[in-house]
Enzyme design. Structure first.
Site, PDB file in Angstrom:
ATOM      1  N   ARG A 256       0.864  -1.192   0.000  1.00 22.91           N
ATOM      2  CA  ARG A 256       0.000   0.000   0.000  1.00 22.91           C
ATOM      3  C   ARG A 256       0.892   1.231   0.000  1.00 22.91           C
ATOM      4  NH1 ARG A 256       0.313   1.755   5.300  1.00 22.91           N
ATOM      5  NH2 ARG A 256      -0.053   0.133   6.841  1.00 22.91           N
ATOM      6  N   HIS A 260      -2.294   3.434   6.334  1.00 18.70           N
ATOM      7  CA  HIS A 260      -3.263   2.360   6.613  1.00 18.70           C
ATOM      8  C   HIS A 260      -4.685   2.897   6.468  1.00 18.70           C
ATOM      9  CE1 HIS A 260      -5.348  -0.906   8.600  1.00 18.70           C
ATOM     10  NE2 HIS A 260      -5.869  -0.029   9.436  1.00 18.70           N
ATOM     11  N   TYR A 269       6.750   4.209  10.858  1.00 16.49           N
ATOM     12  CA  TYR A 269       7.176   2.798  10.921  1.00 16.49           C
ATOM     13  C   TYR A 269       7.734   2.251   9.613  1.00 16.49           C
ATOM     14  CZ  TYR A 269       2.405   2.238   9.094  1.00 16.49           C
ATOM     15  OH  TYR A 269       1.257   2.344   8.343  1.00 16.49           O
TER      16      TYR A 269
HETATM   17  C1  LIG Z   1     -10.537  -8.169  15.258  1.00 16.38           C
HETATM   18  C2  LIG Z   1      -9.864  -6.852  14.993  1.00 16.38           C
HETATM   19  N1  LIG Z   1      -8.701  -6.575  15.618  1.00 16.38           N
HETATM   20  C3  LIG Z   1      -8.080  -5.395  15.401  1.00 16.38           C
HETATM   21  C4  LIG Z   1      -8.616  -4.472  14.552  1.00 16.38           C
HETATM   22  C5  LIG Z   1      -7.896  -3.144  14.252  1.00 16.38           C
HETATM   23  N2  LIG Z   1      -7.347  -3.231  12.920  1.00 16.38           N
HETATM   24  C6  LIG Z   1      -7.974  -2.682  11.863  1.00 16.38           C
HETATM   25  S1  LIG Z   1      -7.168  -2.970  10.426  1.00 16.38           S
HETATM   26  C7  LIG Z   1      -5.936  -3.812  11.211  1.00 16.38           C
HETATM   27  C8  LIG Z   1      -4.781  -4.389  10.431  1.00 16.38           C
HETATM   28  C9  LIG Z   1      -5.208  -5.301   9.338  1.00 16.38           C
HETATM   29  O1  LIG Z   1      -4.099  -5.658   8.556  1.00 16.38           O
HETATM   30  P1  LIG Z   1      -4.245  -6.554   7.280  1.00 16.38           P
HETATM   31  O2  LIG Z   1      -5.097  -7.743   7.602  1.00 16.38           O
HETATM   32  O3  LIG Z   1      -2.889  -6.815   6.774  1.00 16.38           O
HETATM   33  O4  LIG Z   1      -5.087  -5.657   6.258  1.00 16.38           O
HETATM   34  P2  LIG Z   1      -4.674  -4.247   5.634  1.00 16.38           P
HETATM   35  O5  LIG Z   1      -5.196  -3.205   6.582  1.00 16.38           O
HETATM   36  O6  LIG Z   1      -3.201  -4.197   5.502  1.00 16.38           O
HETATM   37  O7  LIG Z   1      -5.380  -4.192   4.328  1.00 16.38           O
HETATM   38  C10 LIG Z   1      -6.172  -3.874  12.575  1.00 16.38           C
HETATM   39  C11 LIG Z   1      -5.291  -4.531  13.537  1.00 16.38           C
HETATM   40  C12 LIG Z   1      -9.863  -4.783  13.932  1.00 16.38           C
HETATM   41  N3  LIG Z   1     -10.458  -3.963  13.082  1.00 16.38           N
HETATM   42  N4  LIG Z   1     -10.445  -5.997  14.166  1.00 16.38           N
END
Ligand SMILES: Cc1ncc(C[n+]2csc(CCOP(=O)(O)OP(=O)(O)O)c2C)c(N)n1
Ligand SMILES: [Mg+2]
Length: 359
Positions: A256, A260, A269
């Site tokens: 990306r 985020h 980071y």
């Molecule tokens: C169960 C849960 N834990 C924590 C979060 C907070 N959170 C939102 S997005 C994210 C990271 C997700 O990373 P990834 O699966 O790699 O998807 P990306 O955002 O990189 O597309 C987190 C920890 C959440 N939304 N749901």
């Protein structure tokens, strides 16, 4: 075809090279005209993303998760699906939603905080956005199992990130899909980060794709910035699903470019140098190089596509902005067909509180 690429040996499917060279022997059944259309859609996604960031910064939209850099993963996979296949998105699949027929106005409405944006037209087979990370692959497997039992010739596809593969639900979904041979595509957009957590702190596995092997079905790593590789892998996975061969796992290796979400600052980071390296692999650039070589891309084409994209995005945003703001009770009414007693109590309490505040 995907089985020829062994993730344990570090083999990755790539068809369109970053310099625009096409691996002719692997070329999917897409005409150059269709490839040009695919590129045009990727331009729409890029423009939509840039404009959405601007709208958020102007206070006209809520938190927004950008997709820039991931257009090939989203457009390439969308193109390979059938009209009746069901999509189970996470929060970063704005491009998939748009390309599967969710009106862009509704996508914007959702990020403005209105649940109206989650009500898709009846012929659009897209589930609501899942913000809880990794929960929806289970729904995709359940829906695929139901389709299999009912003899429907469709597959389901769950989109999620690298971070989601650390969630228990993800592993339950993979296990169930393997045992019951459900027609499911697990589509992981490995964009190298889960907010600030880098891929190497997410799993000790060499690849994410190899996780499928333990569950008894194929996993393939594809160059996620190559829309043709993503298309070919997804199409293959879909054919496997529809011919009764069960699930497939696709790891689209991508990056990306932006934060985020609009609430994040990636400079805290990740190094600029890393971003610059990935920008050289920008999925739009390699499409320009390929199409340029076929006489289907030049500056004039680019300007035309960008102007069309601007018009599409402006109109959708205008429609979203002129929609009435959601009623306060929408937050309670949007989950179940009928309110549960607890939700009803909470809603009544909240409405009484608002009334009190007014008087
Ligand atoms: C169960 C849960 N834990 C924590 C979060 C907070 N959170 C939102 S997005 C994210 C990271 C997700 O990373 P990834 O699966 O790699 O998807 P990306 O955002 O990189 O597309 C987190 C920890 C959440 N939304 N749901
Ligand atoms: Mg990620």
């Amino acid at each position: 075809m995907i089985e020829k690429f062994d993730p344990l040996k570090g083999e990755m499917l790539r068809i369109l090279h970053p310099d625009g060279r096409l691996e002719e022997s692997l070329r999917p059944d897409l005409s150059d005209g269709t490839i040009q259309g695919l590129y045009r859609d990727m331009v729409i996604l890029r423009v939509m993303d840039q404009r959405a960031l601007g709208f958020q910064r102007q206070g006209r939209m809520g938190t927004y998760p950008p997709v820039s850099g991931q257009e090939a993963a989203q457009a390439g996979s969308s193109y390979a699906l059938g009209k009746d296949d069901w999509v189970f998105p996470s929060f970063r699949e704005t491009g998939v939603l748009y390309l599967r027929g969710v009106p862009l106005k509704d996508v914007f409405l959702y990020w403005m905080g209105s649940e109206e944006g989650q009500k898709v037209p009846p012929d659009v087979k897209v589930f609501p956005v899942a913000v809880p990370v990794g929960t929806h692959p289970l729904h995709a497997v359940g829906a695929a199992w139901a389709a299999k039992l009912q003899g429907e010739k469709i597959c389901t596809i769950a989109y999620f990130g690298d971070g989601a593969t650390s969630e228990g639900d993800f592993h339950e979904a993979m296990n169930f899909a393997g045992v019951f041979q459900t027609p499911t595509i697990f589509f992981c957009q490995n964009n190298q980060y889960a907010i600030s957590v880098p891929r190497k702190k997410q799993t000790a596995s060499k690849t994410i794709a190899q996780k499928a092997i333990a569950y008894g079905f194929p996993g393939v790593q594809v160059d996620g910035n190559d829309p043709l590789a993503v298309y070919a892998a997804t199409k293959d996975a879909r054919e496997r699903a529809l011919s009764g061969l069960g699930p497939t796992f696709i790891e689209a290796v991508t990056y990306r470019f932006g934060p985020h979400t609009t609430a994040d600052d990636p400079t805290k980071y990740r190094e600029d140098a890393e971003l610059e390296e990935w920008k050289k692999l920008d999925p739009l650039l390699r499409m320009q190089r390929y199409l340029g070589g076929q006489g289907l891309w030049n500056e004039g084409v680019e300007n035309k596509f960008k102007a069309e994209a601007e018009a599409i995005v402006s109109q959708a945003f205008q429609e979203a902005e002129s929609a009435p703001p959601p009623e306060p009770e929408a937050i309670f009414k949007s989950t179940f067909a009928e309110l549960t007693p607890t939700l009803k109590e909470q809603m009544d309490d909240y409405l009484a509180f608002l009334k009190d505040k007014e008087s």
